[in-house]
Design a protein around this motif. Structure first.
Motif, PDB file in Angstrom:
ATOM      1  N   LEU A 130      -8.568  20.767 -11.581  1.00 23.51           N
ATOM      2  CA  LEU A 130      -7.442  20.491 -12.480  1.00 23.51           C
ATOM      3  C   LEU A 130      -7.656  21.125 -13.852  1.00 23.51           C
ATOM      4  CD1 LEU A 130      -6.858  16.684 -11.758  1.00 23.51           C
ATOM      5  CD2 LEU A 130      -5.713  18.653 -10.706  1.00 23.51           C
ATOM      6  N   LYS A 131      -6.559  21.620 -14.435  1.00 25.87           N
ATOM      7  CA  LYS A 131      -6.607  22.159 -15.792  1.00 25.87           C
ATOM      8  C   LYS A 131      -5.950  21.221 -16.800  1.00 25.87           C
ATOM      9  CE  LYS A 131      -6.949  27.007 -14.465  1.00 25.87           C
ATOM     10  NZ  LYS A 131      -6.402  28.378 -14.643  1.00 25.87           N
ATOM     11  N   GLU A 132      -5.257  20.218 -16.281  1.00 25.51           N
ATOM     12  CA  GLU A 132      -4.661  19.216 -17.149  1.00 25.51           C
ATOM     13  C   GLU A 132      -4.644  17.871 -16.439  1.00 25.51           C
ATOM     14  OE1 GLU A 132       0.070  19.975 -16.226  1.00 25.51           O
ATOM     15  OE2 GLU A 132      -0.854  20.977 -17.945  1.00 25.51           O
ATOM     16  N   ILE A 133      -4.488  16.815 -17.212  1.00 26.96           N
ATOM     17  CA  ILE A 133      -4.489  15.456 -16.668  1.00 26.96           C
ATOM     18  C   ILE A 133      -3.111  15.148 -16.080  1.00 26.96           C
ATOM     19  CG2 ILE A 133      -4.776  13.012 -17.235  1.00 26.96           C
ATOM     20  CD1 ILE A 133      -6.596  13.907 -19.537  1.00 26.96           C
ATOM     21  N   PRO A 134      -3.037  14.687 -14.824  1.00 31.07           N
ATOM     22  CA  PRO A 134      -1.739  14.336 -14.220  1.00 31.07           C
ATOM     23  C   PRO A 134      -1.221  13.014 -14.773  1.00 31.07           C
ATOM     24  CG  PRO A 134      -3.509  13.789 -12.713  1.00 31.07           C
ATOM     25  CD  PRO A 134      -4.159  14.467 -13.891  1.00 31.07           C
ATOM     26  N   PRO A 135       0.042  12.674 -14.555  1.00 34.91           N
ATOM     27  CA  PRO A 135       0.575  11.375 -14.988  1.00 34.91           C
ATOM     28  C   PRO A 135      -0.184  10.224 -14.335  1.00 34.91           C
ATOM     29  CG  PRO A 135       2.345  12.871 -14.374  1.00 34.91           C
ATOM     30  CD  PRO A 135       1.081  13.528 -13.935  1.00 34.91           C
ATOM     31  N   ILE A 136      -0.577   9.261 -15.138  1.00 35.62           N
ATOM     32  CA  ILE A 136      -1.387   8.146 -14.635  1.00 35.62           C
ATOM     33  C   ILE A 136      -0.491   6.939 -14.385  1.00 35.62           C
ATOM     34  CG2 ILE A 136      -3.431   6.738 -15.050  1.00 35.62           C
ATOM     35  CD1 ILE A 136      -3.904   9.800 -15.012  1.00 35.62           C
ATOM     36  N   PRO A 137      -0.448   6.408 -13.146  1.00 29.66           N
ATOM     37  CA  PRO A 137       0.379   5.226 -12.858  1.00 29.66           C
ATOM     38  C   PRO A 137      -0.043   4.019 -13.684  1.00 29.66           C
ATOM     39  CG  PRO A 137      -0.333   6.319 -10.828  1.00 29.66           C
ATOM     40  CD  PRO A 137      -1.098   6.949 -11.938  1.00 29.66           C
TER      41      PRO A 137
ATOM     42  N   TRP B 296       0.817  -1.213   0.000  1.00 31.09           N
ATOM     43  CA  TRP B 296       0.000   0.000   0.000  1.00 31.09           C
ATOM     44  C   TRP B 296       0.855   1.269   0.000  1.00 31.09           C
ATOM     45  CZ3 TRP B 296      -4.432  -1.279   4.036  1.00 31.09           C
ATOM     46  CH2 TRP B 296      -5.235  -2.265   3.477  1.00 31.09           C
ATOM     47  N   SER B 297       1.938   1.245   0.724  1.00 36.22           N
ATOM     48  CA  SER B 297       2.783   2.445   0.782  1.00 36.22           C
ATOM     49  C   SER B 297       3.358   2.767  -0.581  1.00 36.22           C
ATOM     50  CB  SER B 297       3.912   2.247   1.792  1.00 36.22           C
ATOM     51  OG  SER B 297       4.713   1.124   1.413  1.00 36.22           O
ATOM     52  N   HIS B 298       3.671   1.725  -1.360  1.00 38.92           N
ATOM     53  CA  HIS B 298       4.176   1.936  -2.719  1.00 38.92           C
ATOM     54  C   HIS B 298       3.107   2.589  -3.582  1.00 38.92           C
ATOM     55  CE1 HIS B 298       5.854   1.279  -6.677  1.00 38.92           C
ATOM     56  NE2 HIS B 298       4.791   0.530  -6.995  1.00 38.92           N
ATOM     57  N   TYR B 299       1.871   2.101  -3.453  1.00 38.27           N
ATOM     58  CA  TYR B 299       0.777   2.661  -4.251  1.00 38.27           C
ATOM     59  C   TYR B 299       0.558   4.137  -3.902  1.00 38.27           C
ATOM     60  CZ  TYR B 299      -0.420  -2.113  -5.585  1.00 38.27           C
ATOM     61  OH  TYR B 299      -0.387  -3.382  -6.079  1.00 38.27           O
ATOM     62  N   THR B 300       0.655   4.445  -2.630  1.00 39.45           N
ATOM     63  CA  THR B 300       0.445   5.823  -2.194  1.00 39.45           C
ATOM     64  C   THR B 300       1.554   6.739  -2.680  1.00 39.45           C
ATOM     65  OG1 THR B 300      -0.669   5.002  -0.206  1.00 39.45           O
ATOM     66  CG2 THR B 300       0.084   7.294  -0.177  1.00 39.45           C
ATOM     67  N   SER B 301       2.779   6.261  -2.689  1.00 40.63           N
ATOM     68  CA  SER B 301       3.913   7.104  -3.072  1.00 40.63           C
ATOM     69  C   SER B 301       3.876   7.482  -4.548  1.00 40.63           C
ATOM     70  CB  SER B 301       5.232   6.388  -2.754  1.00 40.63           C
ATOM     71  OG  SER B 301       5.373   5.221  -3.554  1.00 40.63           O
ATOM     72  N   GLU B 302       3.358   6.636  -5.415  1.00 41.97           N
ATOM     73  CA  GLU B 302       3.310   6.954  -6.830  1.00 41.97           C
ATOM     74  C   GLU B 302       2.003   7.626  -7.243  1.00 41.97           C
ATOM     75  OE1 GLU B 302       3.613   3.642  -9.425  1.00 41.97           O
ATOM     76  OE2 GLU B 302       1.796   2.667  -8.686  1.00 41.97           O
TER      77      GLU B 302
ATOM     78  N   CYS C 196      -4.397  13.974  -6.574  1.00 35.91           N
ATOM     79  CA  CYS C 196      -5.441  12.951  -6.625  1.00 35.91           C
ATOM     80  C   CYS C 196      -5.480  12.128  -5.347  1.00 35.91           C
ATOM     81  CB  CYS C 196      -5.213  12.038  -7.827  1.00 35.91           C
ATOM     82  SG  CYS C 196      -5.047  12.932  -9.405  1.00 35.91           S
ATOM     83  N   PHE C 197      -6.400  11.194  -5.324  1.00 27.63           N
ATOM     84  CA  PHE C 197      -6.553  10.301  -4.179  1.00 27.63           C
ATOM     85  C   PHE C 197      -6.487   8.862  -4.671  1.00 27.63           C
ATOM     86  CE2 PHE C 197      -9.655   7.878  -1.454  1.00 27.63           C
ATOM     87  CZ  PHE C 197      -8.796   7.729  -0.374  1.00 27.63           C
ATOM     88  N   CYS C 198      -5.640   8.055  -4.022  1.00 24.19           N
ATOM     89  CA  CYS C 198      -5.488   6.642  -4.368  1.00 24.19           C
ATOM     90  C   CYS C 198      -5.878   5.801  -3.157  1.00 24.19           C
ATOM     91  CB  CYS C 198      -4.047   6.335  -4.763  1.00 24.19           C
ATOM     92  SG  CYS C 198      -3.452   7.229  -6.212  1.00 24.19           S
ATOM     93  N   PRO C 199      -7.097   5.338  -3.082  1.00 20.87           N
ATOM     94  CA  PRO C 199      -7.518   4.563  -1.906  1.00 20.87           C
ATOM     95  C   PRO C 199      -6.792   3.227  -1.830  1.00 20.87           C
ATOM     96  CG  PRO C 199      -9.193   4.495  -3.617  1.00 20.87           C
ATOM     97  CD  PRO C 199      -8.165   5.469  -4.087  1.00 20.87           C
ATOM     98  N   PRO C 200      -6.191   2.906  -0.693  1.00 22.47           N
ATOM     99  CA  PRO C 200      -5.476   1.624  -0.557  1.00 22.47           C
ATOM    100  C   PRO C 200      -6.375   0.420  -0.805  1.00 22.47           C
ATOM    101  CG  PRO C 200      -4.931   3.092   1.250  1.00 22.47           C
ATOM    102  CD  PRO C 200      -6.056   3.740   0.528  1.00 22.47           C
ATOM    103  N   SER C 201      -7.656   0.549  -0.494  1.00 25.43           N
ATOM    104  CA  SER C 201      -8.572  -0.567  -0.678  1.00 25.43           C
ATOM    105  C   SER C 201      -9.036  -0.723  -2.123  1.00 25.43           C
ATOM    106  CB  SER C 201      -9.798  -0.390   0.235  1.00 25.43           C
ATOM    107  OG  SER C 201     -10.463   0.826  -0.076  1.00 25.43           O
ATOM    108  N   PHE C 202      -8.638   0.219  -2.977  1.00 22.71           N
ATOM    109  CA  PHE C 202      -9.039   0.175  -4.381  1.00 22.71           C
ATOM    110  C   PHE C 202      -7.820   0.555  -5.223  1.00 22.71           C
ATOM    111  CE2 PHE C 202     -12.820   1.587  -7.283  1.00 22.71           C
ATOM    112  CZ  PHE C 202     -12.422   0.662  -8.228  1.00 22.71           C
ATOM    113  N   PRO C 203      -6.794  -0.302  -5.261  1.00 19.26           N
ATOM    114  CA  PRO C 203      -5.490   0.052  -5.830  1.00 19.26           C
ATOM    115  C   PRO C 203      -5.496   0.314  -7.336  1.00 19.26           C
ATOM    116  CG  PRO C 203      -5.585  -2.284  -5.379  1.00 19.26           C
ATOM    117  CD  PRO C 203      -6.808  -1.702  -4.764  1.00 19.26           C
TER     118      PRO C 203
END
Length: 352
Positions: A63-70, A35-41, A46-53
């Motif tokens: 937002l005015k532009e799309i951020p980098p998507i993991p 989970w910590s890896h998912y949160t760091s990237e 945005c929000f990355c819920p640990p329960s929904f990786p």
């Protein structure tokens, strides 16, 4: 036939539950130590819920532009922002995307980088409602299953834009600026598995040409359609739900057997200019005729089978299946004629 129709509709409308089960499987396989890896990237906007990786929530962030998507992301939520462009760079690593919601932004056709959408090879759902598109974006991912483009400014559909979308089951173009000239005989060519087509709230005066043969639901409300061509529905033999509310249909615009179609189970003709009930098929279950100009109802005349034969065969014959009849907003005075009840023995509700 009816069983097949309801099975197809169930697949169409319960798709969210299917995705939920898929996501639940991802939960079960997830190692909490990651989970910590998912949160760091995760992009800081945005929000990355640990329960929904596999999901990335960037909605309502200004937002005015799309951020980098993991790379791990399958479900991307970008609605309710100020995004104007869709470029290739943010999606460089996002090779597993299944779902993108870009509703309620400021995206124009010129803001979509050439080929960026078609490179999302695994994309199944694309939501671009409430933007500033003037034509259907092209090219599109070939595996797309749902395309929602409602409430834009679309007046043009590029030639061949749908020709390779064999998996598309839902196409929503309602509340745009489509004229009859935008819908050519080959516009929907290639949509071999389309089940729902929504072209409501446009500027059509004619029934659209060459609707895909497998279409189950056709929504044409709030246009200016005046005429149903002879044998129009023979080309779409599976159509089950037909909505033509808020058009300009009159008695003269409907051929004698225009709606006498065995596949149609739900027919909506509210807010038109009809003075009588058009001929219907015995398989019809729901009929909406409210807010027309109908003055009287004769059950013997509108009954799709002979009442005498119905008396002979009773429930073992091909009795009409109408269960719901709406007639309010006309000039009809109660009570309901007895021959209506004799013909339509399965009626559960009549609104008058």
């Amino acid at each position: 036939m009816i069983l097949k129709v309801y099975t197809s509709l169930l697949l169409l409308f319960l798709v969210n539950s299917v995705w939920t089960r898929t996501v639940r499987q991802v939960y079960d396989d997830l190692d909490p130590g990651h989970w910590s890896h998912y949160t760091s990237e995760c992009p800081q906007e945005c929000f990355c819920p640990p329960s929904f990786p596999n999901a990335l929530y960037c909605d309502n962030k200004g937002l005015k532009e799309i951020p980098p998507i993991p790379a791990r992301i399958w479900y991307l939520y970008l609605q309710n922002n100020q995004i104007e462009t869709i470029s290739e760079k943010p999606f460089a690593n996002a090779t597993h995307l299944r779902w993108i919601n870009l509703n309620k932004n400021k995206i124009t056709n010129s803001g979509i980088e050439s080929g960026v959408l078609s490179k999302l090879k695994r994309l199944l759902y694309l939501f671009l409602e409430d933007n500033e598109l003037e034509e259907v974006p092209a090219p599109l991912p070939v595996g797309l299953e749902q395309l929602r483009l409602a409430r834009n400014k679309i007046s043009k559909i590029p030639e061949g834009v749908f020709s390779h979308l064999e998996n598309l089951t839902m196409l929503d173009l309602h509340q745009n600026s489509l004229l009859d000239s935008a819908l050519q005989s080959d516009t929907f060519q290639g949509l071999n598995n389309l089940m729902q087509l929504n072209i409501a709230k446009n500027s059509l005066k004619k029934m659209p040409l060459s609707i895909p043969a497998n279409t189950l639901q056709l929504f044409l409300d709030n246009n200016s359609i005046e005429v149903i061509p002879e044998n129009y529905f023979s080309a779409i033999p599976k159509v089950t739900f037909l909505r033509l509310n808020y058009n300009k249909l009159s008695d003269d615009g409907i051929p004698p057997s225009g709606f006498n179609v065995s596949s149609i189970l739900d027919l909506q003709l509210s807010h038109n200019q009809l003075t009588k009930i058009p001929p219907i098929n015995a398989h019809l279950e729901h009929l909406h005729l409210d807010h027309n100009k109908i003055k009287s109802v004769n059950g013997t005349q509108i009954c799709p089978v002979s009442i005498a034969l119905e008396e002979d065969y009773g429930y073992y014959g091909n009795i009409p299946r109408l269960r719901y009849l709406r007639l309010d907003g006309n000039e009809i005075q109660p009570p309901i004629p007895l021959d209506i009840m004799i013909c339509f023995r399965l009626l559960q509700a009549v609104v008058i």
